[in-house]
Design an enzyme around this catalytic site. Sequence first.
Site, PDB file in Angstrom:
ATOM      1  N   HIS A  41      44.827  35.718  36.547  1.00  9.65           N
ATOM      2  CA  HIS A  41      45.033  36.533  35.342  1.00  9.65           C
ATOM      3  C   HIS A  41      46.417  36.270  34.735  1.00  9.65           C
ATOM      4  O   HIS A  41      47.324  35.740  35.388  1.00  9.65           O
ATOM      5  CB  HIS A  41      44.911  38.013  35.695  1.00  9.65           C
ATOM      6  CG  HIS A  41      45.913  38.456  36.735  1.00  9.65           C
ATOM      7  ND1 HIS A  41      47.237  38.733  36.444  1.00  9.65           N
ATOM      8  CD2 HIS A  41      45.789  38.630  38.063  1.00  9.65           C
ATOM      9  CE1 HIS A  41      47.880  39.074  37.540  1.00  9.65           C
ATOM     10  NE2 HIS A  41      47.014  39.014  38.548  1.00  9.65           N
ATOM     11  N   GLU A  73      42.162  41.857  44.276  1.00  6.01           N
ATOM     12  CA  GLU A  73      43.338  41.444  45.020  1.00  6.01           C
ATOM     13  C   GLU A  73      43.472  42.246  46.312  1.00  6.01           C
ATOM     14  O   GLU A  73      42.830  43.294  46.500  1.00  6.01           O
ATOM     15  CB  GLU A  73      44.586  41.625  44.143  1.00  6.01           C
ATOM     16  CG  GLU A  73      45.915  41.225  44.777  1.00  6.01           C
ATOM     17  CD  GLU A  73      45.975  39.764  45.230  1.00  6.01           C
ATOM     18  OE1 GLU A  73      45.292  39.451  46.242  1.00  6.01           O
ATOM     19  OE2 GLU A  73      46.691  38.975  44.607  1.00  6.01           O
TER      20      GLU A  73
END
Length: 534
Positions: A338, A414
């Site tokens: 990202h 994550e």
Amino acid sequence: MRELVVEADGGSRGNPGPAGYGAVVLDPATGETLAEAAEYIGVATNNVAEYKGLVAGLKAARELFPDAAVHVRMDSKLVVEQMSGRWKIKHPDMKPLAAEAARVFPPGQVRYEWIPRERNKHADRLANEAMDAGKRGRQWEPSASTAGLDAAAARNAATPPPSGPPGDATAGAAMARAALSASAPTGSPGGGTASRASTGSGSGAWPGAVSRPAAQDAGQDEGLFAVPDTGREDGLFAAEEAVAASVASGDFEAEAGALAPTGHAARTQAAPAPVGGAARTRAPAAPHGTGTDTAVPHGTGTGTDTAVPSTPAQAAAPRQGWSGPDMGAPATFVLLRHGETALTPEKRFSGSGGSDPELSAAGTRQAEAVAEALAARGTIQEIVSSPLARCRRTAGAVAARLGLDVRIEQGLRETDFGAWEGLTFGEVRERYPEDLDAWLASPKAAPTGGGESFATVARRVAATRDRLTAAYAGRTVLLVTHVTPIKTLVRLALGAPPESLFRMELSAASISAVAYYADGNASVRLLNDTSHLR
């Protein structure tokens, strides 16, 4: 069908007496530890402890892969014979435990094998650790375990020809070795036992470390996501360049590897490896669809003519080994980290247990830039994203440019960094020095406050990889995710050890790529490409 090995044991110091059990789930193709379980159960007999270990091992396997075929290996003749249906179960304490074990998987999905005690050391050690913890009035904790994998027993559990889930480099390398041994004379390159991979279990290896295949040929790949030829032989960065790059990128894992005086970096300083730590054995991956007569591994389009048949007899012989059947188009994962958030330039831990920050203005510009670059390449067919906001916004920018929908995949989130969320590496070092040292030294250690260990994340990411490769076979899929999942996918594809996570650079909005073939081999095509941001 996915195959798993469960090894279980139990013991009682007194029979009956203080008792505990241990169980481990292994990948039969690589010997890698997938899960461990252990518990102090109070006063019980040996047989009760053994049965409880069996139940715990089967349940751990079911949590990983409920449809797997399970091979149970125990040194308890009683349990093996009773669960195989050859001996009757008469003891009232054993009947309900045996019934519980039989219910974990459907009938016919589990088979049992007796093994001598010396080949069941991992589970035996876990059981003893559980009993030791009970003696201290505590329960067994994974982070404190030192149970080691009996590598020989794990290798014996594999059924040739080896197979494994897509993306496990050790399984693919094992298949290549099996093919080579069938066509190459003993003692020649690629034949006999010279190419056998090893499993680390010494002081420099973590429990459950996988065998490590050699670095592949650096020739240019013909595919779109090829690794650019930099002309350098020392990896992507020299040591001093890697330190500077990690600090500039906000990559906490690379910074940890550069700054930590103990743990991962200290263990490997004596024998530095190329990027990913891949050059550890002599086990190349098998080629597919190269269309040449050269012995070229996955992911390369060029090579040398050393493998061209030199005589008419050799040319007419059936093709074996390196020239196996074409596996067809691979599932190609284009891995996009990202864009930046406010935490990224400050190099703060930002996982799935924190504030879930949005993209910053810089991160939004990065997302638009990568969307433009991917549109120009024109190969993305599907988009899958982590559920966290920074990934969904990055994926949304690409999806809008390509006219595709975004599928959310929880397994791509994550790591949960627990109490470290929002802190810098230096702040964690100051506040939680012992926990940080443990985290740097073992993939089983979790961050302070109930975060996820890298071992836990690796299991989650591997399961997600398996689901996605099955769902998108032959397609090119953009996975928008985070530092740890991307590095983990690359590590598993290379067969690199867990400490390699600290030796990869991964910038915000960077692109990496891995191709997964139907036979279990994987090809790392690209790592940390940021050319679209320049």
